[in-house]
Design an enzyme around this catalytic site. Structure first.
Site, PDB file in Angstrom:
ATOM      1  N   TYR A 111     -36.826  72.530  76.247  1.00  9.47           N
ATOM      2  CA  TYR A 111     -36.537  71.212  75.681  1.00  9.47           C
ATOM      3  C   TYR A 111     -36.827  71.255  74.196  1.00  9.47           C
ATOM      4  CZ  TYR A 111     -37.007  66.181  74.811  1.00  9.47           C
ATOM      5  OH  TYR A 111     -36.868  64.911  74.307  1.00  9.47           O
ATOM      6  N   GLU A 199     -31.633  65.329  70.817  1.00  8.24           N
ATOM      7  CA  GLU A 199     -32.354  65.847  71.984  1.00  8.24           C
ATOM      8  C   GLU A 199     -31.503  66.913  72.671  1.00  8.24           C
ATOM      9  OE1 GLU A 199     -32.815  63.396  75.626  1.00  8.24           O
ATOM     10  OE2 GLU A 199     -34.964  63.630  75.280  1.00  8.24           O
TER      11      GLU A 199
END
Ligand code: GDP
Ligand code: MN
Length: 388
Positions: A111, A199
């Site tokens: 991530y 993101e």
């Protein structure tokens, strides 16, 4: 601050422009194109519905397909239909586009995100070796698996930062150059296009030792869109709430919520305070609404119409401070909207202070509507409590 959302395929195009590797892909808006694109990938590709929401994988909207029949099935199931994920909540969004993407063989899912952290007044890089899953879950169950690194505004990201992140993501040192390029690219994109969030979940390492952005979500600061015309053009109204779109066109700040008390307020601070009063009375606001400056009878009327168009609204709470917008003008605007709306008008709680407030109240009193007047927030609270 409001944020403009864009689709994954649009985000990936931007990533590519800023030197961040993404898989090869094409976007399809109908079944025929989807099949053509699918064959171009030797009939093995990942099909991904394009909607302004995450959690598509869990809801079946991301699928690895290796034959035309399954590709047709996927297209038939999603094109033109509504789609729901845990992120869309009760609402659903329409699928008009499907991304056809070269399948990647994943070694690890990580991530990586950039966002502004107000508490340290800088852009933070957030990284976690636990990508692919819901990051909120990682944050609550394994907070030590999330690394948050403030970037010095003058220096930008440094080699030292990149090494720290490389280490935290358990990536081999030989991957420094790749990660370095990605982080610098993301940071430049964030600044150049006035992003509010980038993101990448997951950022993957594939079996060819390449780091690739497999998913991408980017949002933009709407107040900066005037200097990013290319970004404004990426807006997809089919993914947005109809009332919110109409309100934005009128210059009214409106955010749809789920409660039963519709609010019409001028000034964002007063709007927030009004929502607090509703909550403390045990009810929930149906919306946030700030009429904004320069409101006239027409704008007030349209604000009221927007609130009345929400079927969940049982009570409308008006909390206005009359300055340039006179209370009598506002009162006429409200009546205009109430007359226009079909169905039984809801109960109204009205507090109007300032210019011509007495005149405004008199105009409203001379109507058949069910109105309670309040002088202050305490009285609003009492009336709301008795409604509960
Ligand atoms: P989201 O669920 O809306 O966040 O959609 P993502 O694009 O993140 O996809 C969800 C999951 O599908 C990813 O975390 C991967 O595990 C999987 N996935 C997506 N693309 C591929 C691919 O090319 N190959 C493999 N093996 N898995 C993929
Ligand atoms: Mn994802």
């Amino acid at each position: 601050m409001c944020n403009l959302k864009i689709h994954e395929y649009q985000s990936k195009k931007l990533l590519n422009e800023f030197g961040v590797p993404v898989p090869k892909s094409t976007i399809a808006t109908d079944k025929e194109t989807l099949l053509e694109n699918f064959r171009d990938f030797q009939s093995k590709a990942v099909l991904k519905v394009q909607v302004h929401a995450g959690g598509r994988g869990k809801a079946g909207g991301v699928k690895l397909v290796d034959n035309s029949q399954d590709a047709v099935e996927f297209a038939d199931k999603f094109f033109g239909n509504l789609f729901q994920t845990f992120q869309t909540g009760d609402e659903s969004v329409v699928v008009n586009k499907i991304l056809v993407e070269e399948a990647s063989s994943i070694v690890s899912e990580m991530y990586l995100a950039l966002l502004v952290d107000g508490s340290n007044q800088s852009i933070n890089i957030i990284a976690s070796p636990e990508g692919g899953t819901d990051i909120e879950e990682v944050a609550s169950k394994n907070p030590e698996k999330i690394f948050s690194l403030p970037v010095n505004t003058i220096l930008g990201p440094t080699d030292f930062h990149v090494r720290e992140i490389l280490d935290f993501l358990n990536l081999d040192k030989t991957l420094f150059a790749q990660l370095n390029k990605i982080i610098r690219g993301l940071y430049k994109l964030y600044l150049d296009k006035d992003c509010s969030l980038i993101e990448i979940n997951p950022l993957i390492l594939n079996d060819n030792n390449e780091i690739i952005a497999l998913d991408a979500k980017i949002t933009f600061d709407e107040d900066a869109l005037f200097r990013n015309k290319d970004i404004s053009e990426l807006r997809d109204l089919s993914q947005e709430n109809e009332v919110e779109i109409k309100a934005a066109e009128l210059g009214i700040k409106y955010v749809q919520l789920k409660g039963s008390v519709g609010c019409i307020v001028n000034g964002a601070g007063l709007a927030m305070a009004t929502m607090d009063v509703i909550q403390s009375a045990g009810l929930s606001p149906a919306n946030f609404l700030d009429i904004g400056g320069g409101a006239d009878e027409d704008k007030v009327s349209k604000a009221m119409s927007a609130v009345l168009s929400d079927d969940n609204v049982k009570i409308v709470l008006v909390n206005l401070f009359g300055g340039i917008l006179r209370c009598d003008v506002a009162a006429r605007g409200f009546i205009l909207a109430l007359k226009d709306s079909d169905g039984t008008p809801p109960k109204l709680i009205i507090r109007m202070q300032g210019t011509n407030s007495e005149e405004g109240k008199r105009i409203l009193s001379n109507t058949k509507y069910n109105i309670s007047f309040a002088e202050n927030l305490d009285q609003i609270s009492q009336i709301l409590s008795s409604e509960e």
